[in-house]
Design an enzyme around this catalytic site. Sequence first.
Site, PDB file in Angstrom:
ATOM      1  N   TYR A 133      -7.802   1.029  12.621  1.00 53.00           N
ATOM      2  CA  TYR A 133      -8.442   0.631  11.356  1.00 53.00           C
ATOM      3  C   TYR A 133      -9.854   0.076  11.598  1.00 53.00           C
ATOM      4  O   TYR A 133     -10.605  -0.158  10.646  1.00 53.00           O
ATOM      5  CB  TYR A 133      -7.615  -0.422  10.601  1.00 53.00           C
ATOM      6  CG  TYR A 133      -6.196  -0.026  10.262  1.00 53.00           C
ATOM      7  CD1 TYR A 133      -5.751   1.284  10.376  1.00 53.00           C
ATOM      8  CD2 TYR A 133      -5.284  -0.976   9.797  1.00 53.00           C
ATOM      9  CE1 TYR A 133      -4.440   1.641  10.083  1.00 53.00           C
ATOM     10  CE2 TYR A 133      -3.977  -0.622   9.487  1.00 53.00           C
ATOM     11  CZ  TYR A 133      -3.557   0.675   9.640  1.00 53.00           C
ATOM     12  OH  TYR A 133      -2.261   1.009   9.336  1.00 53.00           O
ATOM     13  N   LYS A 183      -1.254  -2.355  16.107  1.00 52.11           N
ATOM     14  CA  LYS A 183      -0.547  -1.129  16.525  1.00 52.11           C
ATOM     15  C   LYS A 183      -1.285  -0.406  17.649  1.00 52.11           C
ATOM     16  O   LYS A 183      -2.523  -0.418  17.697  1.00 52.11           O
ATOM     17  CB  LYS A 183      -0.392  -0.177  15.334  1.00 52.11           C
ATOM     18  CG  LYS A 183       0.122  -0.861  14.072  1.00 52.11           C
ATOM     19  CD  LYS A 183       0.399   0.106  12.928  1.00 52.11           C
ATOM     20  CE  LYS A 183       0.667  -0.644  11.643  1.00 52.11           C
ATOM     21  NZ  LYS A 183      -0.548  -0.976  10.876  1.00 52.11           N
ATOM     22  N   ASP A 229      -1.254  -6.993   8.269  1.00 51.76           N
ATOM     23  CA  ASP A 229      -0.931  -5.775   9.021  1.00 51.76           C
ATOM     24  C   ASP A 229      -2.203  -4.994   9.317  1.00 51.76           C
ATOM     25  O   ASP A 229      -2.805  -4.401   8.425  1.00 51.76           O
ATOM     26  CB  ASP A 229       0.019  -4.901   8.178  1.00 51.76           C
ATOM     27  CG  ASP A 229       0.445  -3.650   8.943  1.00 51.76           C
ATOM     28  OD1 ASP A 229       1.455  -3.723   9.663  1.00 51.76           O
ATOM     29  OD2 ASP A 229      -0.243  -2.612   8.837  1.00 51.76           O
TER      30      ASP A 229
HETATM   31  P1  NAD Z   1      -0.702   1.280  -0.730  1.00 54.66           P
HETATM   32  O1  NAD Z   1       0.483   2.021  -1.218  1.00 54.66           O
HETATM   33  O2  NAD Z   1      -0.587  -0.161  -0.377  1.00 54.66           O
HETATM   34  O3  NAD Z   1      -1.819   1.549  -1.798  1.00 54.66           O
HETATM   35  C1  NAD Z   1      -3.026   0.872  -1.791  1.00 54.66           C
HETATM   36  C2  NAD Z   1      -3.808   1.251  -3.035  1.00 54.66           C
HETATM   37  O4  NAD Z   1      -3.024   0.948  -4.188  1.00 54.66           O
HETATM   38  C3  NAD Z   1      -5.068   0.390  -3.163  1.00 54.66           C
HETATM   39  O5  NAD Z   1      -6.152   1.007  -2.542  1.00 54.66           O
HETATM   40  C4  NAD Z   1      -5.230   0.271  -4.652  1.00 54.66           C
HETATM   41  O6  NAD Z   1      -5.995   1.365  -5.095  1.00 54.66           O
HETATM   42  C5  NAD Z   1      -3.832   0.402  -5.180  1.00 54.66           C
HETATM   43  N1  NAD Z   1      -3.270  -0.903  -5.626  1.00 54.66           N
HETATM   44  C6  NAD Z   1      -2.969  -1.994  -4.871  1.00 54.66           C
HETATM   45  N2  NAD Z   1      -2.427  -2.939  -5.629  1.00 54.66           N
HETATM   46  C7  NAD Z   1      -2.379  -2.464  -6.895  1.00 54.66           C
HETATM   47  C8  NAD Z   1      -1.936  -2.993  -8.117  1.00 54.66           C
HETATM   48  N3  NAD Z   1      -1.390  -4.198  -8.219  1.00 54.66           N
HETATM   49  N4  NAD Z   1      -2.048  -2.207  -9.225  1.00 54.66           N
HETATM   50  C9  NAD Z   1      -2.574  -0.955  -9.145  1.00 54.66           C
HETATM   51  N5  NAD Z   1      -3.006  -0.411  -8.007  1.00 54.66           N
HETATM   52  C10 NAD Z   1      -2.910  -1.150  -6.886  1.00 54.66           C
HETATM   53  O7  NAD Z   1      -1.282   2.127   0.544  1.00 54.66           O
HETATM   54  P2  NAD Z   1      -1.786   1.801   2.001  1.00 54.66           P
HETATM   55  O8  NAD Z   1      -2.907   0.849   2.009  1.00 54.66           O
HETATM   56  O9  NAD Z   1      -2.033   3.103   2.655  1.00 54.66           O
HETATM   57  O10 NAD Z   1      -0.507   1.116   2.709  1.00 54.66           O
HETATM   58  C11 NAD Z   1      -0.368  -0.278   2.844  1.00 54.66           C
HETATM   59  C12 NAD Z   1      -0.597  -0.716   4.275  1.00 54.66           C
HETATM   60  O11 NAD Z   1       0.319  -0.043   5.151  1.00 54.66           O
HETATM   61  C13 NAD Z   1      -1.959  -0.316   4.846  1.00 54.66           C
HETATM   62  O12 NAD Z   1      -3.019  -1.095   4.346  1.00 54.66           O
HETATM   63  C14 NAD Z   1      -1.706  -0.452   6.310  1.00 54.66           C
HETATM   64  O13 NAD Z   1      -1.735  -1.806   6.711  1.00 54.66           O
HETATM   65  C15 NAD Z   1      -0.300   0.134   6.420  1.00 54.66           C
HETATM   66  N6  NAD Z   1      -0.281   1.578   6.738  1.00 54.66           N
HETATM   67  C16 NAD Z   1       0.366   1.976   7.880  1.00 54.66           C
HETATM   68  C17 NAD Z   1       0.413   3.301   8.221  1.00 54.66           C
HETATM   69  C18 NAD Z   1       1.122   3.706   9.466  1.00 54.66           C
HETATM   70  O14 NAD Z   1       1.006   4.881   9.878  1.00 54.66           O
HETATM   71  N7  NAD Z   1       1.851   2.824  10.099  1.00 54.66           N
HETATM   72  C19 NAD Z   1      -0.180   4.294   7.407  1.00 54.66           C
HETATM   73  C20 NAD Z   1      -0.815   3.883   6.243  1.00 54.66           C
HETATM   74  C21 NAD Z   1      -0.845   2.528   5.919  1.00 54.66           C
END
Ligand code: NAD
Length: 283
Positions: A53, A78, A48
């Site tokens: 990004y 997106k 994704d």
């Molecule tokens: P997330 O909830 O996936 O959190 C990511 C963070 O969680 C990492 O940086 C890490 O610190 C921690 N993490 C990951 N795996 C872990 C584990 N097993 N144990 C402990 N900590 C862990 O947040 P995100 O990256 O913001 O969201 C996921 C994806 O969603 C993004 O990478 C992106 O592709 C998408 N996204 C979309 C939008 C949108 O507006 N459509 C907004 C934000 C993110």
Amino acid sequence: MNNQIPNVTLNNGVKIPQLGLGVFLVKDANELKQSIKWALAADYRHIDTAMIYENETAVGEAIKESNLDRKDLFITSKLWNSDHGYEETKAAFNASLKRLGVDYLDMYLIHWPSPNYIESWKAMEELYHAGKIRAIGVSNFQIHHLEDLMAHTDVVPVVNQIETHPYFQQKGLHDFMAKHNIAHEAWGPLGQGKGNVLNDPTLTELAKKHTKSTAQIILRWHVQRDEIVIPKSIHENRIQQNRDIFDFSLSDEEMAKIAAIDKNQRGSRSPDDTEWLEKTAKK
Ligand code: NAD
């Protein structure tokens, strides 16, 4: 339970792996390519990304270097807020394809409900009918945005990608989407490191009971709510851990315990922040 990543069938029949790798904020090309390599080795096939990004080029390089068949991968990108409009959408889509080095996308989403999203959607419908995108969807749409979109256009979005985690469960929107056969895709599924959800006592207790991590309990809760999840990590062990959630299940009682910890606590901006949407829509 075989621990394989299952597919979800979208409302147009296209299948999407229920778990993918999120790559928000991973700007270093080498770090990103390494993360994707680890993810593909752990059987992830769904990535994704988004124009905003600024990593589509590196995602494209990682895909190419993987030597996997294009048809075995599921790539989402997106449309950013400043690219709305009929012609602008087509141009932005083609620019994403070029950066990714592919000739079609599996899924293309309207990133936020910025002004003019209806015109953008009409362009996406054409790209969809022309076979350039296999499935079109939206992100950060509230019920009123979805109602407006469905009232004025023909193709019902396949997904709505929205912030969702145990402290922000989106129950009303979730039920509305289920009723309209729009799949719920969760962004920030682990709470993005905000709000301390990974240390919630109900979740840590369930983790202990199932000998899983809190992150795995949360991701399992998402998939049992029929959500698609795209957790982000750049660490090999976490990338592996986050996909290792299909060999156990939470009982109805455990699901109800998690439902009870909802705080309706958004970690990011609201899709009804029209001032921000208008500001970011400017070129
Ligand atoms: P997330 O909830 O996936 O959190 C990511 C963070 O969680 C990492 O940086 C890490 O610190 C921690 N993490 C990951 N795996 C872990 C584990 N097993 N144990 C402990 N900590 C862990 O947040 P995100 O990256 O913001 O969201 C996921 C994806 O969603 C993004 O990478 C992106 O592709 C998408 N996204 C979309 C939008 C949108 O507006 N459509 C907004 C934000 C993110």
